[in-house]
Design an enzyme around this catalytic site. Sequence first.
Site, PDB file in Angstrom:
ATOM      1  N   ARG A  11       1.962  -0.019  -5.244  1.00 36.38           N
ATOM      2  CA  ARG A  11       1.156   0.536  -4.162  1.00 36.38           C
ATOM      3  C   ARG A  11       0.133   1.569  -4.657  1.00 36.38           C
ATOM      4  O   ARG A  11       0.160   2.749  -4.246  1.00 36.38           O
ATOM      5  CB  ARG A  11       2.047   1.100  -3.051  1.00 36.38           C
ATOM      6  CG  ARG A  11       3.063   0.086  -2.564  1.00 36.38           C
ATOM      7  CD  ARG A  11       3.800   0.509  -1.334  1.00 36.38           C
ATOM      8  NE  ARG A  11       3.093   0.143  -0.112  1.00 36.38           N
ATOM      9  CZ  ARG A  11       3.592   0.297   1.110  1.00 36.38           C
ATOM     10  NH1 ARG A  11       4.768   0.800   1.287  1.00 36.38           N
ATOM     11  NH2 ARG A  11       2.896  -0.072   2.161  1.00 36.38           N
ATOM     12  N   ARG A  36      12.702   3.632  10.550  1.00 33.88           N
ATOM     13  CA  ARG A  36      11.283   3.902  10.276  1.00 33.88           C
ATOM     14  C   ARG A  36      10.376   3.034  11.135  1.00 33.88           C
ATOM     15  O   ARG A  36       9.254   3.425  11.442  1.00 33.88           O
ATOM     16  CB  ARG A  36      10.963   3.523   8.827  1.00 33.88           C
ATOM     17  CG  ARG A  36      11.359   4.526   7.848  1.00 33.88           C
ATOM     18  CD  ARG A  36      10.778   4.121   6.516  1.00 33.88           C
ATOM     19  NE  ARG A  36      10.894   5.257   5.648  1.00 33.88           N
ATOM     20  CZ  ARG A  36      10.669   5.224   4.356  1.00 33.88           C
ATOM     21  NH1 ARG A  36      10.318   4.099   3.782  1.00 33.88           N
ATOM     22  NH2 ARG A  36      10.781   6.304   3.649  1.00 33.88           N
ATOM     23  N   ILE A  45       1.305 -10.452  -1.627  1.00 31.94           N
ATOM     24  CA  ILE A  45       0.713  -9.125  -1.385  1.00 31.94           C
ATOM     25  C   ILE A  45       1.375  -8.033  -2.231  1.00 31.94           C
ATOM     26  O   ILE A  45       0.689  -7.251  -2.886  1.00 31.94           O
ATOM     27  CB  ILE A  45       0.808  -8.743   0.112  1.00 31.94           C
ATOM     28  CG1 ILE A  45       0.274  -9.879   1.001  1.00 31.94           C
ATOM     29  CG2 ILE A  45       0.055  -7.438   0.386  1.00 31.94           C
ATOM     30  CD1 ILE A  45      -1.190 -10.205   0.853  1.00 31.94           C
ATOM     31  N   ARG A  58       4.717   6.397   4.446  1.00 30.73           N
ATOM     32  CA  ARG A  58       3.506   5.872   3.812  1.00 30.73           C
ATOM     33  C   ARG A  58       2.273   6.194   4.679  1.00 30.73           C
ATOM     34  O   ARG A  58       1.163   6.355   4.198  1.00 30.73           O
ATOM     35  CB  ARG A  58       3.658   4.354   3.671  1.00 30.73           C
ATOM     36  CG  ARG A  58       2.478   3.639   3.061  1.00 30.73           C
ATOM     37  CD  ARG A  58       2.491   3.758   1.574  1.00 30.73           C
ATOM     38  NE  ARG A  58       1.264   3.275   0.983  1.00 30.73           N
ATOM     39  CZ  ARG A  58       0.945   3.441  -0.289  1.00 30.73           C
ATOM     40  NH1 ARG A  58       1.763   4.063  -1.094  1.00 30.73           N
ATOM     41  NH2 ARG A  58      -0.185   2.996  -0.764  1.00 30.73           N
ATOM     42  N   ILE A  97      -3.498   3.565  -5.109  1.00 31.24           N
ATOM     43  CA  ILE A  97      -4.466   3.962  -4.074  1.00 31.24           C
ATOM     44  C   ILE A  97      -5.879   4.043  -4.659  1.00 31.24           C
ATOM     45  O   ILE A  97      -6.733   4.746  -4.142  1.00 31.24           O
ATOM     46  CB  ILE A  97      -4.062   5.282  -3.381  1.00 31.24           C
ATOM     47  CG1 ILE A  97      -3.954   6.435  -4.394  1.00 31.24           C
ATOM     48  CG2 ILE A  97      -2.752   5.133  -2.626  1.00 31.24           C
ATOM     49  CD1 ILE A  97      -3.927   7.797  -3.703  1.00 31.24           C
ATOM     50  N   ASP A  98      -6.089   3.298  -5.766  1.00 30.59           N
ATOM     51  CA  ASP A  98      -7.402   3.334  -6.417  1.00 30.59           C
ATOM     52  C   ASP A  98      -8.541   2.922  -5.478  1.00 30.59           C
ATOM     53  O   ASP A  98      -9.629   3.492  -5.530  1.00 30.59           O
ATOM     54  CB  ASP A  98      -7.393   2.440  -7.670  1.00 30.59           C
ATOM     55  CG  ASP A  98      -6.955   1.020  -7.346  1.00 30.59           C
ATOM     56  OD1 ASP A  98      -5.917   0.850  -6.681  1.00 30.59           O
ATOM     57  OD2 ASP A  98      -7.667   0.073  -7.737  1.00 30.59           O
ATOM     58  N   CYS A 115       8.117   2.662   1.741  1.00 26.08           N
ATOM     59  CA  CYS A 115       9.026   1.714   1.107  1.00 26.08           C
ATOM     60  C   CYS A 115       8.557   1.351  -0.303  1.00 26.08           C
ATOM     61  O   CYS A 115       7.371   1.204  -0.554  1.00 26.08           O
ATOM     62  CB  CYS A 115       9.134   0.458   1.959  1.00 26.08           C
ATOM     63  SG  CYS A 115       9.996   0.759   3.510  1.00 26.08           S
ATOM     64  N   LYS A 159       3.869   0.220  14.944  1.00 22.74           N
ATOM     65  CA  LYS A 159       3.953   1.340  13.996  1.00 22.74           C
ATOM     66  C   LYS A 159       2.664   1.463  13.187  1.00 22.74           C
ATOM     67  O   LYS A 159       2.118   2.557  13.039  1.00 22.74           O
ATOM     68  CB  LYS A 159       5.131   1.124  13.033  1.00 22.74           C
ATOM     69  CG  LYS A 159       5.125   2.062  11.836  1.00 22.74           C
ATOM     70  CD  LYS A 159       6.311   1.849  10.931  1.00 22.74           C
ATOM     71  CE  LYS A 159       6.137   0.784   9.891  1.00 22.74           C
ATOM     72  NZ  LYS A 159       5.298   1.161   8.736  1.00 22.74           N
ATOM     73  N   ASN A 160       2.195   0.342  12.663  1.00 23.53           N
ATOM     74  CA  ASN A 160       1.051   0.405  11.745  1.00 23.53           C
ATOM     75  C   ASN A 160      -0.274   0.672  12.450  1.00 23.53           C
ATOM     76  O   ASN A 160      -1.307   0.828  11.794  1.00 23.53           O
ATOM     77  CB  ASN A 160       0.974  -0.863  10.889  1.00 23.53           C
ATOM     78  CG  ASN A 160       2.100  -0.906   9.861  1.00 23.53           C
ATOM     79  OD1 ASN A 160       2.807   0.102   9.663  1.00 23.53           O
ATOM     80  ND2 ASN A 160       2.291  -2.036   9.222  1.00 23.53           N
ATOM     81  N   ASP A 211       4.889  -8.376   5.879  1.00 19.28           N
ATOM     82  CA  ASP A 211       5.933  -7.619   6.572  1.00 19.28           C
ATOM     83  C   ASP A 211       6.951  -8.521   7.270  1.00 19.28           C
ATOM     84  O   ASP A 211       8.036  -8.057   7.628  1.00 19.28           O
ATOM     85  CB  ASP A 211       5.311  -6.660   7.602  1.00 19.28           C
ATOM     86  CG  ASP A 211       4.700  -5.442   6.943  1.00 19.28           C
ATOM     87  OD1 ASP A 211       4.825  -5.303   5.719  1.00 19.28           O
ATOM     88  OD2 ASP A 211       4.095  -4.627   7.655  1.00 19.28           O
TER      89      ASP A 211
END
Length: 417
Positions: free
Chosen positions: A121, A398, A328, A92, A123-124, A116, A22-23, A306
């Site tokens: 999370r 997902r 993480i 995401r 995004i800087d 999720c 998926k990723n 994950d």
Amino acid sequence: MSKLYITGQNRLSGSVCVQGAKNSALPILAATVLTKGESVLYHCPDLTDVEASMCILRWLGCRASRDSDTVTVRCDGVSRNDIPDELMRKTRGSLAFLGAVLAASGKVRITLPGGCQIGQRPIDLHLKSLRRLGAVIRERHGWLECRAPHGLKGADIALPFPSVGATEAVMLAACTASGTTVLTNAAREPEITDLADFLNRCGAKIDGAGESELVIEGVGELRGCDHAIIPDRIAAATLITCAAVTGSDITLKGVIHSHLAGILPPFEDAGCRFTAHKNELRVSAPQRLRSMKIVRTMPYPGFPTDAQAPLLAAAATADGTTVMIENIFENRYRHVSELTRMGADIKTEGKFALVEGVPRLYGASVEAADLRGAAALAAAGLCAEGKTELCGVQYLDRGYERFEQVLTELGADIVRV
Ligand code: UD1
């Protein structure tokens, strides 16, 4: 909303092909907006997150269709550069379109992505990196408006943390920028290497994928290509967990062994034996798992965040105490309260989870709050005494292709209602 009913304590046996990652699939689908012509993606998993990315491609004026596990995309430039909130919220993975559409059309307007709820999370790092490449970014009323008034230009960028998403954003934005980009402290995940392989096959010049320093030499144009998505190491870890908690012996087909190097050690500590042969991995689990002592989630090649939730389900039934340290994401223990309903003895404090293994879990009605937590609860249901009712199956869909069919073929008793 569908539910899964799992009747536990069946032994699993046989072999199963591991789905595509998926990723990898999500950023690669976003990358196709940079290409002219057709791309054919083999081994592309059939997931709601992947379907959401294909919807975004269609919205942007590209063609995207699926035939079995092959997805074909045709993009000859994008016809618009805004992505509506309802599409952004579906996955995401939609965030990968930020860098890709900016590079493809010089402008992009999006809202914050869904996905999720496993932490804040932010995004800087994505935004800071894009600014270094020449982007001008404005955040207003929940919208991110991003322009490159003088085009994107290669730059030296150092990430304070090897963020997977920020590394992908830089790769997507820099591969058609003018000049060379050097990204230090880049993420080294196999999915990053897969994205680089796809882009390079399309004509990009990205060097160093899989290492901490990426050198991206901007090229004028990319053309579509044929590419096979790598196997999903997290889906593999989940299947290993299902075998581990049920004392089973199964074989995973189509794996890349090196991608699993950071995943297997805690399972080995628990008494599982692994036999690698060509691209197959046989998992033989003991009658009862031993505790795994201490497990820390880390960026690749460490133990992946994950796989933390599924491993925690395994630790819950192991003989002895396991300490998990989640380094993480700050909100990634939402499966714990549900595992406790099944009889697990787990206490969490900040990034720590203290797991006192119990001899048996008991089927209960539980609800998943995120993708990997759903996998953990399903694994717990497979070894529990009695029936488990798992709600929140939409999270599972997902990231896991045909979840209950795959496990049913291995001998599990799972029904979707
Ligand atoms: C991706 C994966 C996710 C996986 C994660 C880590 C997708 C769709 N998701 O998520 O499944 O769990 O990698 O392997 O591919 N951070 C910041 N600022 C940023 C970006 C990240 O502070 O701008 C922090 C995050 O809050 C987190 C850490 O960096 O604490 C790691 O995040 P990152 O590697 O970026 O994960 P994602 O790309 O969100």
